[in-house]
Design a protein around this motif. Structure first.
Motif, PDB file in Angstrom:
ATOM      1  N   PHE A   3       0.829  -1.210   0.000  1.00  0.00           N
ATOM      2  CA  PHE A   3       0.000   0.000   0.000  1.00  0.00           C
ATOM      3  C   PHE A   3       0.862   1.258   0.000  1.00  0.00           C
ATOM      4  O   PHE A   3       0.504   2.260  -0.623  1.00  0.00           O
ATOM      5  CB  PHE A   3      -0.931   0.011   1.209  1.00  0.00           C
ATOM      6  CG  PHE A   3      -2.039  -0.998   1.116  1.00  0.00           C
ATOM      7  CD1 PHE A   3      -2.521  -1.430  -0.116  1.00  0.00           C
ATOM      8  CD2 PHE A   3      -2.608  -1.529   2.264  1.00  0.00           C
ATOM      9  CE1 PHE A   3      -3.533  -2.354  -0.206  1.00  0.00           C
ATOM     10  CE2 PHE A   3      -3.625  -2.455   2.178  1.00  0.00           C
ATOM     11  CZ  PHE A   3      -4.089  -2.876   0.952  1.00  0.00           C
ATOM     12  N   THR A   7       0.565   3.986  -2.912  1.00  0.00           N
ATOM     13  CA  THR A   7       0.222   5.392  -2.626  1.00  0.00           C
ATOM     14  C   THR A   7       1.291   6.332  -3.162  1.00  0.00           C
ATOM     15  O   THR A   7       0.981   7.364  -3.761  1.00  0.00           O
ATOM     16  CB  THR A   7       0.054   5.588  -1.106  1.00  0.00           C
ATOM     17  OG1 THR A   7      -0.763   4.544  -0.592  1.00  0.00           O
ATOM     18  CG2 THR A   7      -0.588   6.921  -0.803  1.00  0.00           C
TER      19      THR A   7
ATOM     20  N   TRP B  44      -6.756  -0.614   0.972  1.00  0.00           N
ATOM     21  CA  TRP B  44      -5.931   0.569   0.672  1.00  0.00           C
ATOM     22  C   TRP B  44      -6.571   1.856   1.202  1.00  0.00           C
ATOM     23  O   TRP B  44      -5.874   2.675   1.815  1.00  0.00           O
ATOM     24  CB  TRP B  44      -5.688   0.655  -0.837  1.00  0.00           C
ATOM     25  CG  TRP B  44      -4.868   1.847  -1.202  1.00  0.00           C
ATOM     26  CD1 TRP B  44      -3.549   2.046  -0.936  1.00  0.00           C
ATOM     27  CD2 TRP B  44      -5.336   3.044  -1.842  1.00  0.00           C
ATOM     28  NE1 TRP B  44      -3.152   3.283  -1.378  1.00  0.00           N
ATOM     29  CE2 TRP B  44      -4.221   3.918  -1.947  1.00  0.00           C
ATOM     30  CE3 TRP B  44      -6.563   3.460  -2.349  1.00  0.00           C
ATOM     31  CZ2 TRP B  44      -4.327   5.185  -2.530  1.00  0.00           C
ATOM     32  CZ3 TRP B  44      -6.661   4.698  -2.932  1.00  0.00           C
ATOM     33  CH2 TRP B  44      -5.554   5.548  -3.011  1.00  0.00           C
ATOM     34  N   PHE B  47      -5.790   2.001   4.755  1.00  0.00           N
ATOM     35  CA  PHE B  47      -4.377   2.350   4.966  1.00  0.00           C
ATOM     36  C   PHE B  47      -4.170   3.858   4.828  1.00  0.00           C
ATOM     37  O   PHE B  47      -3.526   4.498   5.662  1.00  0.00           O
ATOM     38  CB  PHE B  47      -3.525   1.595   3.941  1.00  0.00           C
ATOM     39  CG  PHE B  47      -2.109   2.078   3.869  1.00  0.00           C
ATOM     40  CD1 PHE B  47      -1.172   1.687   4.822  1.00  0.00           C
ATOM     41  CD2 PHE B  47      -1.709   2.933   2.857  1.00  0.00           C
ATOM     42  CE1 PHE B  47       0.135   2.137   4.754  1.00  0.00           C
ATOM     43  CE2 PHE B  47      -0.408   3.387   2.792  1.00  0.00           C
ATOM     44  CZ  PHE B  47       0.517   2.992   3.737  1.00  0.00           C
TER      45      PHE B  47
END
Lengths: 158, 103
Positions: A3, A7, B44, B47
């Motif tokens: 993740f 990102t 996600w 997160f």
């Protein structure tokens, strides 16, 4: 970790898109196009907001100046060749060499005066504000020619 | 509060007390299975949401920096293009340059 990388990738992609957009929107497309085509008249038209009538008048002014420019060019080239011949001959005639140098300087001064007059005539055909910008850009370059040397064959200023 | 005196009967009972739980052979495996299942459930968005402030700061800095850099490069290119055009234009008008550049 997956993740985090995802990102970071998305943020980097968004930053790239924003940077690209700002690059495209921040430039001057007309100027860029004129530079790509080495088209000085297109540059004058866009950068100095020339109307068709102004562009036509400037084009005529440049065309009228061309024969005098060619003649000056010939005289300067001959004077430089004569001076260089004297230099390479290593003749001990300092007076002749000095006279040749002086002739080149005089011709350069004549050319500079003619060019100054030409660009002032062109500026007079523009709007006052654009004419001022045009002269502010070009007159220092004309005056700096002798100090900075000639541009190279790719037309890059020294 | 004063501590009460020890009860000899209670102490003896505690000393005799033994616990013998049934052995669970699958205990360790089950613990790991639950840990993996809990990890897999984190999405996600969850997160990002967990670190929302940090990611917001990173995003603003990255986008702002990229925008500024893009605009700066565009302006620098405009200046360079204008100078190149002005030089080319002057060379076409200046006999001094023509005398040097023409064969």
């Amino acid at each position: 970790m997956k993740f985090l990388l995802l990102t970071l990738g998305l943020v980097a992609a968004a930053a790239g898109a924003v940077g690209g957009a700002c690059y495209c929107l921040g430039g001057d497309p007309a100027l860029r196009s004129a530079a790509a085509r080495h088209d000085a008249m297109a540059w004058l038209r866009s950068d100095f907001h020339l109307t068709d009538a102004q562009a036509g008048a400037i084009g005529k002014l440049h065309a009228a100046y061309a024969p005098a420019c060619d003649e000056h060019c010939r005289l300067v080239r001959e004077a430089i060749q004569a001076r260089d011949a004297l230099r390479s001959a290593r003749a001990d005639d300092a007076a002749a060499l000095a006279a040749a140098e002086q002739k080149v300087r005089e011709l350069h001064a004549t050319c500079e005066a003619a060019l100054n007059e030409q660009v002032r005539s062109v500026a007079a055909l523009m709007s006052p504000e654009d004419g001022r910008r045009y002269l502010a850009l070009l007159l220092p370059m004309i005056a700096g020619y002798g100090h900075a040397g000639a541009p190279d064959l790719h037309l890059h200023a020294p | 509060m004063p501590t009460p005196p020890p009860d000899p009967a209670l102490s003896a009972s505690l000393q005799r007390w033994r616990v013998a739980p049934p052995r669970d052979a699958d205990f360790r495996t089950a613990v790991w299975r639950r840990i993996r299942a809990a990890t897999a459930r984190v999405s996600w968005p969850a997160f990002v949401h967990t670190h929302a402030v940090a990611w917001a700061v990173v995003t603003v800095i990255a986008l702002g920096g990229a925008g500024l850099a893009g605009r700066t490069v565009a302006r620098a290119r405009t200046v360079a293009d204008r100078e190149a055009l002005a030089v080319g234009y002057l060379v076409s008008l200046d006999p001094r340059a023509q005398a040097v550049l023409r064969p």
